[in-house]
Design an enzyme around this catalytic site. Structure first.
Site, PDB file in Angstrom:
ATOM      1  CG  HIS A  76      39.389 -35.761  15.836  1.00  0.00           C
ATOM      2  ND1 HIS A  76      38.858 -35.839  16.983  1.00  0.00           N
ATOM      3  CD2 HIS A  76      40.452 -34.982  15.769  1.00  0.00           C
ATOM      4  CE1 HIS A  76      39.504 -34.795  17.668  1.00  0.00           C
ATOM      5  NE2 HIS A  76      40.675 -34.563  16.805  1.00  0.00           N
ATOM      6  CB  CYS A  93      41.909 -32.703  20.143  1.00  0.00           C
ATOM      7  SG  CYS A  93      42.722 -31.463  19.248  1.00  0.00           S
TER       8      CYS A  93
END
Lengths: 131, 346, 387
Positions: free
Chosen positions: C334, C85
């Site tokens: 996200h 991420c």
């Protein structure tokens, strides 16, 4: 997710019996095993070291939204276990009628972790049980 | 002479009541409970199978015996629900207790008596001096077809016994067997549930073989039923062992401690071995124990054991069978189906 | 090392972009960034593309070349950066290093993730690879599960409450409400969060960032040449990155992301700035607990004190310190490989005074904080308006 037969086989000592290792130079205990001791680097002297599987719950969660492999198993509880030898170890905490809470004592049992479909392998693994 | 140096039993915690199963099929729970002499049965968790049950029993046996698992020269696991058709449960158990690789292992199948067949094999290896210690385990997660009479009793559990010559808690004084080809109960390769001959499973199967092996034993040893402190008979339900005991001249008090099936159902390969474990949990030095198993297809193995002083020194290391029987969590029929993987999810 | 500035930024609308695939998302953000920088495709000298798991999500690897191709660049070196991420933040840092070193002048950094072409449980599996596959994912310990273990411990050690976790989500939705690029623009209440479906307790679905499609692109140039392209170059005054053990169990603490602390301290040192100098921060709130820990680990609050401060509104827009003005990962969305780049896009807009309804008044210095996995990577950037 199908697992290559060799990939679960090669970690069997660890996944069945919590065999990690210990650096004879500095005394650090590792689970899972490491090739290089974090403290001793190229001077590492790591020897196989079996954890007893005894410890206490350091943190836990009940997983209700699992990954693909575990989608038929939810909900299940996983814990971060502080072992008496030192390392934190992650693992399932099996239901046994006792309340999971931080500080609760545990020991290990052998259970099925997951199964590769109808024709694939059954993957056995340590899990924790509240004492 | 080979004897038991350690033993361990394991019974899963989940239970389903006969009343709950009877509710689904609109049967009379009272008639079934009375007819079978079983009130509830154990159910394995979704993550348990004959291998995990065998491994847990084996670990307890090793702990009880206090031996180095590297000294175990043979492991036999008897089951009719081995997780794999091809891939030995016994090798998984060996790995899980830290035994091997210098040892022999194999899976056995003889319906409900595969575990005691393993005991006889280990006896031979120990007595001949081929191995120092060997372990025989009976473990099952038996399945009854939904709606079939077997569904009320087919349960899960197991027990393992480590045999050796030194430090025995009970010596095996004699063993006999009685075997014929009898089609009382079977399961074909690749089929999920067993089939059976209904009432044919009684007289010509269970009773003929159990009595056959036991009578042979009494003749061989010259012992009488009254000579035994305990007797354990294979227990597919609560009725058969009670009746066979009476037919052979044993009193209810002799079979009480080892009669587990009324409380947890029929653990198949585990049944007579869990019964023996329960007896050892409380037996005193000098006690004599008779055990006769039965496996469909059909055969019986009978054993006479004499309890030794060592049992008192090791007793505190036992996880007692009746404590496991008492530790339970009830589930309903829907959860039972989910747990047993009977609900089709894909 | 020479000074580097961001001269142009581009972002796609975040959300369920059913009509657009991986390359479409990249091109959409890329075109916006090139137009914003007023730079020609033939002027770009290097590309860093970031995606965490495009191979798992859409079967496509090799995305940096794809990005370069889609934007019409001329055979320039294009390299994919993958750091779970934190892929986007890591790519930005690589672009920064390439430009600062003098190796090249103009660098395009693009992050993308197309996540909605797989089921939620498949996405959960792919994201689980950000942790320790052998010892976490293979035991069914999902990514939310790892943060739940941290949250439970944080609650145990510092008395953090589930309502305080919820207050992070409520605040970030307040900001997302004002951001037209955000996946979720709806205002929510503490009660909404508390009543939402449990994912891995104590975390509920409203404690978790969503599954999002999106892309973000920035264009970098040496500060000395930035004025050729823009009147409002945003200077990168701090760029730091740190790593830690892949698995959560091997960390020194479950209640601190040590890599964040190290990268944060280093970035402040490089920038010669204090915590009080920061006007806004885009922190990595993949889960509400992550924002609480980030505020502590970046040094804005002492350990155990951030949750109360957030609950008290200190980090709302234009309060004491504006945090996650974009809506954060929680409300803005996200798309894992894009997130670190998107954080920079938001800070750039804020520092230029282009953030509209959600503008932090007088914003001069902003910070981005991007975390990979359960804390095995952390990347921190400090950006400053150049007057």
């Amino acid at each position: 997710m199908e697992t290559a037969p060799a990939s679960s086989w090669r970690k069997q000592n660890a996944s069945y019996n919590l065999v990690g290792n210990k650096c004879e130079k500095c005394g650090a205990v590792y689970f899972p095993s490491r090739i290089i001791c974090k403290n001793c680097g190229r001077e590492s002297k790591l020897k196989e070291h079996k954890l007893t599987g005894e410890g206490e719950v350091y943190s836990y969660t009940n997983i209700t939204a699992p990954s693909d492999t575990f989608k038929d198993d939810a909900p299940y509880t996983v814990g971060m276990i502080k072992t008496i030898e030192g390392p934190l170890v992650e693992g399932h905490i099996v239901e046994n009628g006792k309340e999971v809470k931080i500080g609760a004592k545990v020991r290990t049992v052998l259970r099925k972790m997951y199964v590769d479909g109808d024709e694939g392998l059954i993957h056995y693994h340590y899990k924790f049980e509240l004492v | 002479m080979a004897g038991i140096v350690g033993y361990g039993a394991y019974v899963p915690m989940y239970r389903i009541k006969v009343d709950e199963i009877a509710r689904i099929w609109h049967e009379s729970a009272d008639q079934i409970k009375h007819g079978l002499g079983v009130k509830e049965k154990s159910v394995p968790g979704r993550d348990e199978d004959a291998a995990t049950i065998a491994a847990e029993a084996a670990r307890r046996a090793v702990f009880y015996a206090g031996i180095d698992p590297q000294e175990i020269g043979a492991i036999y696991v008897g089951s009719e629900s081995h997780p794999y058709a091809v891939k030995p449960t016994a090798a998984t158990v060996a790995q899980a207790i830290g035994a091997g690789p210098n040892m022999t292992a194999a899976d056995l199948e003889f319906a409900c008596k595969a575990g005691t067949a393993g005991l006889q094999m280990v006896m031979g290896l120990v007595d001949s001096g081929m191995i120092k210690y060997g372990m025989a385990i009976g473990s099952d997660t038996s399945q009854g077809k939904p709606g079939d009479a077997l569904e009320y009793t087919a349960s899960a559990g197991g027990a393992g016994f480590i045999l050796g010559k030194d430090g025995t808690i009970a010596d095996i004084l004699a063993t006999t067997s009685y075997t014929t080809d009898t089609p009382d109960f079977w399961r074909r390769e690749g089929i999920g549930f067993p089939s059976h001959g209904g009432r044919f499973t009684g007289e010509h199967a269970y009773f003929k073989h159990t009595i056959g092996a036991t009578k042979q034993m009494l003749e061989k040893t010259g012992m009488k039923p009254a000579d035994f402190d305990y007797a354990v008979f294979h227990q597919p339900n609560g009725k058969f062992p009670t009746n066979v005991a009476a037919m052979l001249g044993f009193k209810p008090e002799q079979i009480k401690q080892g009669l587990i099936t009324p409380s947890i159902g029929n653990t198949y390969s585990g049944a007579s071995m869990i019964g023996l474990a329960a007896v050892l949990d409380e037996a005193k030095p000098g006690n004599k124990v008779l055990v006769t198993s039965f496996g469909s297809g059909a055969g019986s193995d009978s054993f006479v054991l004499e309890v030794k002083d060592e049992i008192e020194r090791k007793r505190s290391k036992a996880r007692k069978v009746w404590d496991m029987v008492a530790k339970k969590m009830y589930i309903d029929y829907a959860i039972y189906l989910k747990t047993r993987g009977t609900i089709k999810l894909k | 090392m020479r000074d580097v500035a961001i001269i142009g930024v581009g972002l796609t609308k975040f959300g369920e972009r059913w009509e657009t695939g991986l390359r479409g998302l990249m091109a959409e953000a890329g075109l916006a960034a090139l137009q914003d920088a007023n730079i020609g495709s033939d002027e770009i000298q290097m590309v860093y593309g970031s995606t965490m798991a495009s191979g798992r999500f859409v079967g496509q690897e090799h995305v940096a070349a794809m990005l370069s191709d889609q934007l019409g660049f001329k055979n320039v070196p294009a390299t994919r950066i993958e750091n779970a991420c934190a892929s986007g933040g890591s790519a930005l840092r690589q672009g920064y290093i390439a430009c600062a070193s003098g190796a090249v002048d103009t660098v395009v950094v693009g992050g993308v993730e197309k996540m909605t072409d797989v089921t939620t449980s498949e996405a959960t599996t792919a994201l689980g690879g950000a942790g320790d596959q052998e010892w976490e994912l293979a035991q069914g310990i999902t990514f939310p599960g790892l943060y739940a273990l941290m949250a439970r411990r944080h609650m145990h050690e510092y008395g953090t409450t589930e309502e305080q976790l919820a207050s992070v989500a409520v605040k970030n939705h307040e900001n997302g409400h004002k951001n037209k690029y955000a996946q979720y623009r709806k205002l929510i209440t503490i009660e909404d969060v508390m009543k939402s479906k449990v994912i891995a307790d104590p975390l509920k679905v409203f404690d978790c960032s969503p599954i999002t499609d999106g892309a973000a692109v920035v264009v970098l140039a040496p500060l000395e040449k930035a004025k050729k392209y823009t009147d409002t170059p945003i200077k990168i005054v701090g760029s730091a990155q740190a790593s830690d053990s892949l698995g959560l169990a091997q960390r020194e603490s479950l209640t601190e992301i040590k890599a964040t602390r190290i990268a944060g301290d280093e970035a402040f040192k490089q920038a010669k700035l204090e915590r009080k100098d920061i006007d806004l921060v885009e922190v990595h709130d993949c889960f509400t607990i992550a924002e609480i820990m980030a505020m502590e680990d970046l040094g804005f609050y002492k350990k155990g004190e951030a949750a109360k401060a957030i609950e008290d509104g200190e980090t709302r827009l234009n309060a004491k310190l504006s945090v996650n003005t974009s809506g954060g990962l929680k409300a803005c969305g996200h798309p894992v490989g894009a997130t670190g780049v998107k954080q920079a896009v938001e800070v750039v807009w804020q520092l230029r005074g282009d953030a509209g309804d959600r503008q932090v008044s007088g914003a001069e210095i902003g910070m981005t904080h991007n975390v990979g996995g359960s804390g095995a990577t952390a990347v921190v950037h400090i950006l400053k308006r150049v007057n």
